[in-house]
Design an enzyme around this catalytic site. Structure first.
Site, PDB file in Angstrom:
ATOM      1  N   ARG A  46       1.099  27.233  41.668  1.00 49.01           N
ATOM      2  CA  ARG A  46       1.409  26.480  40.444  1.00 49.01           C
ATOM      3  C   ARG A  46       2.882  26.679  40.094  1.00 49.01           C
ATOM      4  O   ARG A  46       3.583  25.772  39.684  1.00 49.01           O
ATOM      5  CB  ARG A  46       0.492  26.895  39.284  1.00 49.01           C
ATOM      6  N   TYR A  98       5.965   0.680  30.118  1.00 53.53           N
ATOM      7  CA  TYR A  98       4.664   0.681  30.790  1.00 53.53           C
ATOM      8  C   TYR A  98       3.582   0.983  29.743  1.00 53.53           C
ATOM      9  O   TYR A  98       3.769   1.878  28.896  1.00 53.53           O
ATOM     10  CB  TYR A  98       4.673   1.738  31.904  1.00 53.53           C
ATOM     11  N   ASP A 170      13.258   6.017  32.655  1.00 52.47           N
ATOM     12  CA  ASP A 170      12.217   5.829  33.663  1.00 52.47           C
ATOM     13  C   ASP A 170      12.777   4.855  34.690  1.00 52.47           C
ATOM     14  O   ASP A 170      12.969   3.672  34.411  1.00 52.47           O
ATOM     15  CB  ASP A 170      10.950   5.282  32.980  1.00 52.47           C
ATOM     16  N   LYS A 195       4.942   4.883  43.151  1.00 46.29           N
ATOM     17  CA  LYS A 195       5.495   3.550  43.417  1.00 46.29           C
ATOM     18  C   LYS A 195       6.479   3.598  44.595  1.00 46.29           C
ATOM     19  O   LYS A 195       6.103   4.005  45.687  1.00 46.29           O
ATOM     20  CB  LYS A 195       6.100   3.012  42.123  1.00 46.29           C
TER      21      LYS A 195
HETATM   22  O1  P1T Z   1       0.527   5.867  37.361  1.00 45.16           O
HETATM   23  P1  P1T Z   1       1.448   7.040  37.213  1.00 45.16           P
HETATM   24  O2  P1T Z   1       1.900   7.641  38.499  1.00 45.16           O
HETATM   25  O3  P1T Z   1       0.904   8.067  36.259  1.00 45.16           O
HETATM   26  O4  P1T Z   1       2.814   6.469  36.578  1.00 45.16           O
HETATM   27  C1  P1T Z   1       2.897   5.938  35.298  1.00 45.16           C
HETATM   28  C2  P1T Z   1       4.050   4.968  35.181  1.00 45.16           C
HETATM   29  C3  P1T Z   1       5.238   5.399  34.624  1.00 45.16           C
HETATM   30  N1  P1T Z   1       6.306   4.578  34.509  1.00 45.16           N
HETATM   31  C4  P1T Z   1       6.248   3.290  34.936  1.00 45.16           C
HETATM   32  C5  P1T Z   1       7.442   2.417  34.781  1.00 45.16           C
HETATM   33  C6  P1T Z   1       5.081   2.808  35.539  1.00 45.16           C
HETATM   34  O5  P1T Z   1       5.080   1.544  35.961  1.00 45.16           O
HETATM   35  C7  P1T Z   1       3.957   3.660  35.655  1.00 45.16           C
HETATM   36  C8  P1T Z   1       2.675   3.194  36.259  1.00 45.16           C
HETATM   37  N2  P1T Z   1       2.564   1.813  36.328  1.00 45.16           N
HETATM   38  C9  P1T Z   1       1.501   1.111  36.823  1.00 45.16           C
HETATM   39  C10 P1T Z   1       0.391   1.679  37.298  1.00 45.16           C
HETATM   40  C11 P1T Z   1       1.657  -0.352  36.793  1.00 45.16           C
HETATM   41  O6  P1T Z   1       0.888  -1.076  37.448  1.00 45.16           O
HETATM   42  O7  P1T Z   1       2.583  -0.821  36.109  1.00 45.16           O
END
Ligand code: P1T
Length: 379
Positions: A46, A98, A170, A195
């Protein structure tokens, strides 16, 4: 080092024990002490794991930061940032984010008596007026999800820093290959590694990169204490994805531009949201602060029924949440990624029921245009 080289070599390099060119997946929760009271630099996974550390180092290098922390998801990374705040503190956040970030801020962060204001940060006067004496963090996305609006990151950072406010960007939609917020003045970059960084839609993760080593130490304390860490298998996958990030982004961009241009001249499409189009209101800003326009494209077909018909008819684009993988995806923000944003708020922002969002993959653009053409013919 140029981007393509950096993507291939970022991180600690060959494994010192064996020379393995890829970091081993250290599938271990704990580490044997060398002797009583003397560990070998690794105590418990951790706290730190060599595979995760290799990824953290690579992403820090790519973003031009001093340190990075990898988390179990993008949301865990953003949540960890809110742990920097204390009750009574205030966040200024972009009004289009988001949907999951909006949900975190409005339903969880506020429980800890941290206030959040959602403001139109693309208007710098509105941004400046939104700072309060207790504002500690400015949270931005550029381009925004899903409306592809930009923020002038250098100016927004300057305004925030005059008041001692920490600037978080972000950078998920562009990746460090196409935008480096820390170079533009931001203090912190956050990614959903789910992503583009990973790029193959096979692991959920997140990472935070900071320019100040002391802030990095604080975040490692949060990462270790709260424990929402990325596991070594996922860290390995993201690092492997990063090796091809620059070439993937070039291929994504080629498709993104082709799709945006195609949609912009299509009679069934009411509006296209893509900063690479000269008609985008912030095209000049995009050219100035980005190294490309990316492959996220939103477009409006006018109604929920038409949006559904397009999604149903597509063959290559898959209807699914997420983005940034090699395969093309389509999503309907109002019922999917932004369903947690109240309808009135969505309408105020422009996330209409007819809005569709594409994550353009690296398939041949000709096939993608043909797929869109035949789907749009159905409405
Ligand atoms: O899904 P996660 O890995 O927890 O990430 C969240 C997140 C944070 N910031 C942005 C700009 C994002 O697009 C996302 C996640 N977005 C999607 C799942 C989507 O389809 O837009």
């Amino acid at each position: 080092m140029k981007q393509k080289t950096l993507c291939v070599h970022a991180g600690p390099g060959p494994d010192p024990a064996t020379g393995a060119v890829n970091p081993p997946i250290y599938a271990t929760s704990t580490y044997a002490y060398a002797a009583f009271g003397r560990h070998r630099g690794w105590e418990y996974s951790r706290t730190a794991n060599p595979t995760r550390v290799a990824l953290e180092q690579a992403v820090a290098e790519l973003e031009g930061g001093a340190d990075a922390c990898a988390f179990a998801s993008g949301m865990a990374a953003i949540d960890a940032l809110t742990d920097l705040l204390a009750p009574g503190d205030h966040i200024v956040a972009a009004h289009n984010l988001y949907g999951g970030t909006y949900r975190l801020f409005t339903t969880i962060t506020t429980r800890h008596s941290v206030e959040v204001s959602f403001v139109d940060v693309s208007d710098l006067k509105v941004l400046e007026a939104s700072f309060r004496p207790n504002t500690k963090m400015l949270f931005l996305e550029s381009p925004t999800n899903p409306l592809m609006a930009l923020v002038d990151l250098a100016e927004a950072s300057r305004l925030a820093h005059k008041r001692g406010v920490l600037v978080v960007v972000d950078n998920t939609f562009l990746s460090p290959v196409l935008q480096k917020p820390l170079e533009l003045g931001a203090d912190v970059v956050v990614h959903s590694t789910t992503k583009y960084l990973n790029g193959h839609s096979d692991a959920v993760g997140g990472v935070v990169v900071v320019s100040d080593p002391a802030l990095g130490q604080d975040l490692h304390r949060i990462q270790n204490s709260a424990g929402a860490i990325m596991g070594p298998f996922d860290a390995y996958l993201v690092l492997r994805g990063i090796r091809t990030l620059a070439v993937r982004m070039a291929a994504h961009e080629e498709g993104g531009r082709a799709v945006a241009q195609f949609l912009a001249q299509h009679p069934k499409v009411l509006r296209v949201f893509y900063p690479g189009l000269p008609t985008h209101p912030q095209h000049q800003l995009a050219k100035r602060q980005q190294r490309g326009f990316g492959a996220m494209v939103a477009f409006d077909v006018g109604s929920l029924e038409k949006a559904k018909a397009v999604c149903d008819a597509l063959q290559i684009f898959t209807l699914a949440e997420s983005l940034g993988g090699v395969e093309s995806l389509i999503s309907h923000p109002a019922t999917m990624t932004h369903a947690s944003v109240p309808k009135e708020e969505r309408e105020r922002l422009g996330i209409s029921d007819g809005l569709l969002r594409l994550s353009v993959g690296i398939e041949d653009p000709e096939d993608l245009l043909a797929d869109l053409d035949s789907a749009l013919a159905k409405i």
